[in-house]
Write a protein that holds these residues in place. Structure first.
Motif, mmCIF file in Angstrom:
data_model
loop_
_atom_site.group_PDB
_atom_site.id
_atom_site.type_symbol
_atom_site.label_atom_id
_atom_site.label_comp_id
_atom_site.label_asym_id
_atom_site.label_seq_id
_atom_site.Cartn_x
_atom_site.Cartn_y
_atom_site.Cartn_z
ATOM 1 N N ASN A 111 0.790 -1.227 0.000
ATOM 2 C CA ASN A 111 0.000 0.000 0.000
ATOM 3 C C ASN A 111 0.825 1.282 0.000
ATOM 4 O OD1 ASN A 111 -2.611 -0.469 -0.458
ATOM 5 N ND2 ASN A 111 -3.280 -0.419 1.670
ATOM 6 N N ALA A 112 2.138 1.166 -0.131
ATOM 7 C CA ALA A 112 2.969 2.370 -0.152
ATOM 8 C C ALA A 112 2.701 3.164 -1.425
ATOM 9 C CB ALA A 112 4.443 1.997 -0.063
ATOM 10 N N GLY A 113 2.240 2.442 -2.467
ATOM 11 C CA GLY A 113 1.953 3.124 -3.737
ATOM 12 C C GLY A 113 2.905 2.698 -4.853
ATOM 13 N N LYS A 114 3.443 1.488 -4.755
ATOM 14 C CA LYS A 114 4.418 1.020 -5.760
ATOM 15 C C LYS A 114 3.785 0.902 -7.148
ATOM 16 C CE LYS A 114 5.237 -2.663 -3.271
ATOM 17 N NZ LYS A 114 4.452 -2.324 -2.045
ATOM 18 N N SER A 115 2.611 0.267 -7.195
ATOM 19 C CA SER A 115 1.959 0.093 -8.496
ATOM 20 C C SER A 115 1.559 1.440 -9.083
ATOM 21 C CB SER A 115 0.719 -0.773 -8.369
ATOM 22 O OG SER A 115 1.043 -1.962 -7.720
ATOM 23 N N THR A 116 1.046 2.300 -8.225
ATOM 24 C CA THR A 116 0.642 3.630 -8.695
ATOM 25 C C THR A 116 1.857 4.386 -9.226
ATOM 26 O OG1 THR A 116 -0.969 3.590 -6.888
ATOM 27 C CG2 THR A 116 -0.696 5.672 -8.044
ATOM 28 N N SER A 118 -4.722 -1.310 -6.622
ATOM 29 C CA SER A 118 -5.845 -1.641 -5.748
ATOM 30 C C SER A 118 -5.522 -1.216 -4.333
ATOM 31 C CB SER A 118 -6.077 -3.146 -5.791
ATOM 32 O OG SER A 118 -6.634 -3.576 -4.577
ATOM 33 N N ARG A 168 6.498 -7.384 -4.927
ATOM 34 C CA ARG A 168 5.332 -7.110 -4.106
ATOM 35 C C ARG A 168 5.158 -8.206 -3.044
ATOM 36 N NH1 ARG A 168 0.821 -4.089 -4.327
ATOM 37 N NH2 ARG A 168 -0.662 -4.781 -2.763
ATOM 38 N N ASN A 214 5.911 8.896 -0.598
ATOM 39 C CA ASN A 214 4.721 9.012 -1.451
ATOM 40 C C ASN A 214 3.518 9.545 -0.654
ATOM 41 O OD1 ASN A 214 3.189 8.755 -3.790
ATOM 42 N ND2 ASN A 214 2.563 6.661 -3.271
ATOM 43 N N LYS A 215 2.502 9.918 -1.380
ATOM 44 C CA LYS A 215 1.221 10.415 -0.855
ATOM 45 C C LYS A 215 1.388 11.786 -0.205
ATOM 46 C CE LYS A 215 -0.374 5.675 -0.298
ATOM 47 N NZ LYS A 215 -1.259 4.712 0.365
ATOM 48 N N ASP A 231 0.336 14.419 -1.197
ATOM 49 C CA ASP A 231 -0.906 15.205 -1.316
ATOM 50 C C ASP A 231 -1.753 15.147 -0.054
ATOM 51 O OD1 ASP A 231 -3.122 12.836 -2.339
ATOM 52 O OD2 ASP A 231 -0.999 12.436 -2.564
ATOM 53 N N LEU A 232 -1.501 14.146 0.778
ATOM 54 C CA LEU A 232 -2.315 13.999 1.994
ATOM 55 C C LEU A 232 -1.717 14.747 3.183
ATOM 56 C CD1 LEU A 232 -3.203 10.195 1.742
ATOM 57 C CD2 LEU A 232 -4.581 12.158 1.026
ATOM 58 N N SER A 239 3.730 12.688 -5.166
ATOM 59 C CA SER A 239 2.406 12.078 -5.091
ATOM 60 C C SER A 239 2.237 11.272 -6.376
ATOM 61 C CB SER A 239 1.315 13.135 -4.984
ATOM 62 O OG SER A 239 0.069 12.508 -5.249
ATOM 63 N N ALA A 240 2.289 9.946 -6.211
ATOM 64 C CA ALA A 240 2.199 9.085 -7.386
ATOM 65 C C ALA A 240 0.817 9.213 -8.013
ATOM 66 C CB ALA A 240 2.471 7.638 -6.995
ATOM 67 N N LYS A 241 -0.199 9.311 -7.130
ATOM 68 C CA LYS A 241 -1.574 9.354 -7.607
ATOM 69 C C LYS A 241 -1.835 10.605 -8.439
ATOM 70 C CE LYS A 241 -6.192 8.570 -5.753
ATOM 71 N NZ LYS A 241 -6.877 8.273 -4.481
HETATM 72 P P1 GDP Z 1 1.282 -0.891 -3.595
HETATM 73 O O1 GDP Z 1 0.640 -1.918 -2.714
HETATM 74 O O2 GDP Z 1 2.549 -0.358 -2.963
HETATM 75 O O3 GDP Z 1 1.502 -1.299 -5.013
HETATM 76 O O4 GDP Z 1 0.268 0.340 -3.581
HETATM 77 P P2 GDP Z 1 -0.781 0.791 -4.677
HETATM 78 O O5 GDP Z 1 -0.121 1.489 -5.803
HETATM 79 O O6 GDP Z 1 -1.685 -0.344 -4.997
HETATM 80 O O7 GDP Z 1 -1.558 1.913 -3.878
HETATM 81 C C1 GDP Z 1 -2.241 1.620 -2.686
HETATM 82 C C2 GDP Z 1 -3.308 2.670 -2.457
HETATM 83 O O8 GDP Z 1 -2.713 3.941 -2.230
HETATM 84 C C3 GDP Z 1 -4.252 2.850 -3.638
HETATM 85 O O9 GDP Z 1 -5.548 3.033 -3.159
HETATM 86 C C4 GDP Z 1 -3.736 4.106 -4.298
HETATM 87 O O10 GDP Z 1 -4.726 4.791 -5.008
HETATM 88 C C5 GDP Z 1 -3.236 4.906 -3.127
HETATM 89 N N1 GDP Z 1 -2.174 5.837 -3.516
HETATM 90 C C6 GDP Z 1 -1.038 5.556 -4.209
HETATM 91 N N2 GDP Z 1 -0.303 6.666 -4.374
HETATM 92 C C7 GDP Z 1 -0.978 7.670 -3.797
HETATM 93 C C8 GDP Z 1 -0.734 9.087 -3.633
HETATM 94 O O11 GDP Z 1 0.256 9.652 -4.090
HETATM 95 N N3 GDP Z 1 -1.676 9.801 -2.929
HETATM 96 C C9 GDP Z 1 -2.782 9.230 -2.437
HETATM 97 N N4 GDP Z 1 -3.632 10.001 -1.775
HETATM 98 N N5 GDP Z 1 -3.040 7.927 -2.576
HETATM 99 C C10 GDP Z 1 -2.178 7.137 -3.223
#
Ligand code: GDP
Length: 454
Positions: free
Chosen positions: A228-233, A247, A277, A334-335, A337-338, A357-359
């Motif tokens: 959930n760190a945002g790797k895929s994003t 996801s 992952r 990452n994130k 924006d929050l 912010s990857a998102k």
């Molecule tokens: P992974 O498990 O590391 O691959 O994480 P994911 O890419 O699946 O992201 C996990 C969750 O974090 C998802 O709901 C994304 O939409 C959210 N997310 C990823 N990057 C960001 C970001 O930069 N900002 C915010 N607010 N949410 C993010």
């Protein structure tokens, strides 16, 4: 290889295309092509001319073609070369090649055209290898390095230095003939200077391999971090498309992914993020092994953490575990924006981390710049000479060792016969690079990697 033979092969890729080019090289190339060509008498035409006509098998017209003539030595192989441009049907191409073989040509082996170019002195060995690299090049940077090597690159420079060393070798050999009289024909100070000069060139080339290899092979890159760190994003943001599955349920990226991220002509290979992952899920379970295995196969590690969730203990723990000698690590928060600006400033490692912010795709360009500069430490100039070939690297390393022995021998004032031996060794390894020294095995090894028709 028999130079009396005239070889034939398709020079364009197999499969249907608008045209296919069949190449003939050897003493009888023009007469063999002429024997199946209805049009002008090819044996009476000048070099570098193109002729329209038909390829005929007895009464049967196989195709309408264009024939290009290159008369020895003004050709790629320095032999007579004919290129027949026919329509790109597999049937036509096969029929014409079969017909040419019936008329006396032999099917070419992989790389045989380029091997002939080398044996006939058209190219030196490293230039011949550059032809293979050029064909395989898949980015601007790898194409530029290959073209530089094809133009002569470092082998002409090494050849010059080698020639000077050859002269010294013969002077030292001469001393052996006069060993009774204790004369020195080879000026030791000059010899030493030459060795130092060669050594400088050789060391510079050895150093260039790191970058040369990056350009040719790309950089194995791993994106790692907690679930959930945002790797895929981040992967998607880097690639600028929705490729990986994102996801909010940890552990949904299950398909194996290898993506190429091209930054300024350098390919970064993002390897098996699905595997990572799973492996990173295991960080928490203390099972760091698989992660470490993946990371140890890579040159660059992009460690991503969730700036909202992570604690300083977790972060320090991860960093300590993931850090490995020889592998560059970029730390990405990452994130963003929050979080508020103040919160971001008080983030652990806020000084060194790249905050994104990857998102929302914020600061992705900055991250890309950091990724690029982690692999390319200085700006590339167009005419720089880079070693990209592992065979060259090995020969250069052996040369360097031989030069060190040589210098060492001179310091301890060894006799001329030992000196002559050391020089010979250095000459041998230098010659392996340019092809001044070759063996059949070496040539086989190099040219068998080419495709047929090259
Ligand atoms: P992974 O498990 O590391 O691959 O994480 P994911 O890419 O699946 O992201 C996990 C969750 O974090 C998802 O709901 C994304 O939409 C959210 N997310 C990823 N990057 C960001 C970001 O930069 N900002 C915010 N607010 N949410 C993010």
């Amino acid at each position: 290889m028999n130079k009396e033979e005239t070889i034939v092969a398709l020079a364009t890729p197999n499969g249907v295309g608008a045209i296919g080019v069949i190449r003939l090289s050897g003493p009888d190339a023009i007469s063999i092509a002429g024997s199946v060509f209805k049009g002008k008498d090819l044996t009476k035409q000048e070099s570098h001319t193109i002729h329209f006509g038909q390829i005929i098998d007895g009464d049967i017209v196989l195709d309408e073609v264009l024939v290009s003539l290159f008369i020895a030595p003004r050709s790629y192989t320095r032999e007579n070369v004919v290129e027949i441009s026919c329509h790109g049907s597999g049937y036509i191409i096969e029929s014409i090649i079969k017909l040419l073989i019936k008329k006396g040509a032999t099917g070419a082996k992989p790389g045989e055209f380029t091997l002939r170019a080398f044996l006939n002195g058209q190219l030196d060995l490293s230039q011949a290898e550059a032809v293979a690299d050029l064909i395989a090049s898949n980015s601007k940077a790898s194409q530029q390095v290959a073209i530089q090597q094809l133009r002569g690159g470092f082998s002409s420079q090494l050849q010059q230095l080698r020639d000077q060393l050859v002269q010294f070798a013969s002077l030292v050999e001469l001393e052996l003939d006069f060993s009774e009289e204790d004369v020195e024909f080879a000026n030791r100070a000059q010899l030493k200077q030459l060795i130092i000069n060669i050594n400088q060139v050789v060391s510079r080339l050895i150093e260039s391999f790191e970058l040369g290899n990056v350009i040719k092979q790309g950089v194995n890159t791993v994106i790692a971090g907690r679930p959930n760190a945002g790797k895929s994003t981040l992967l998607n943001a880097l690639l600028n498309e929705e490729r990986a599955i994102v996801s909010h349920i940890p552990g949904t990226t299950r398909d194996t992914i290898e993506e190429i991220l091209n930054i300024n002509g350098i390919n970064f290979r993002l390897i098996d993020t699905a595997g990572i992952r799973e492996a990173t899920d295991a960080i928490e379970k203390m099972g760091v092994e698989r992660t470490m295995e993946k990371i140890s196969q890579s040159a660059l590690l992009i460690y991503v953490f969730d700036a909202v969730e992570i604690t300083i203990e977790q972060l320090n723990n991860d960093l300590k575990r993931l850090q490995k000698p020889g592998i560059t690590m970029l730390v990405v928060a990452n994130k963003a924006d929050l979080l508020t600006k103040e919160q971001l400033l008080s983030l652990p490692h806020s000084q060194s981390a790249i905050i994104i912010s990857a998102k929302l795709k914020r600061h992705i360009d900055e991250l890309k710049r950091k990724i690029y500069s982690s692999a390319v430490k200085h700006q590339l100039s167009g005419d720089e000479t880079l070693v990209t070939n592992i065979r060259h690297l090995e020969a250069l390393q052996k040369t360097e060792a031989a030069l060190a022995r040589l210098l060492n021998g001179m310091e301890t004032q060894v006799t001329s016969d030992f000196l002559a031996m050391d020089i010979k060794q250095a000459l041998h390894y230098l010659g392996e690079i340019t092809g001044a020294v070759t063996t059949d095995d070496l040539l086989d090894n190099i040219f068998s990697k080419f495709c047929i028709g090259k």
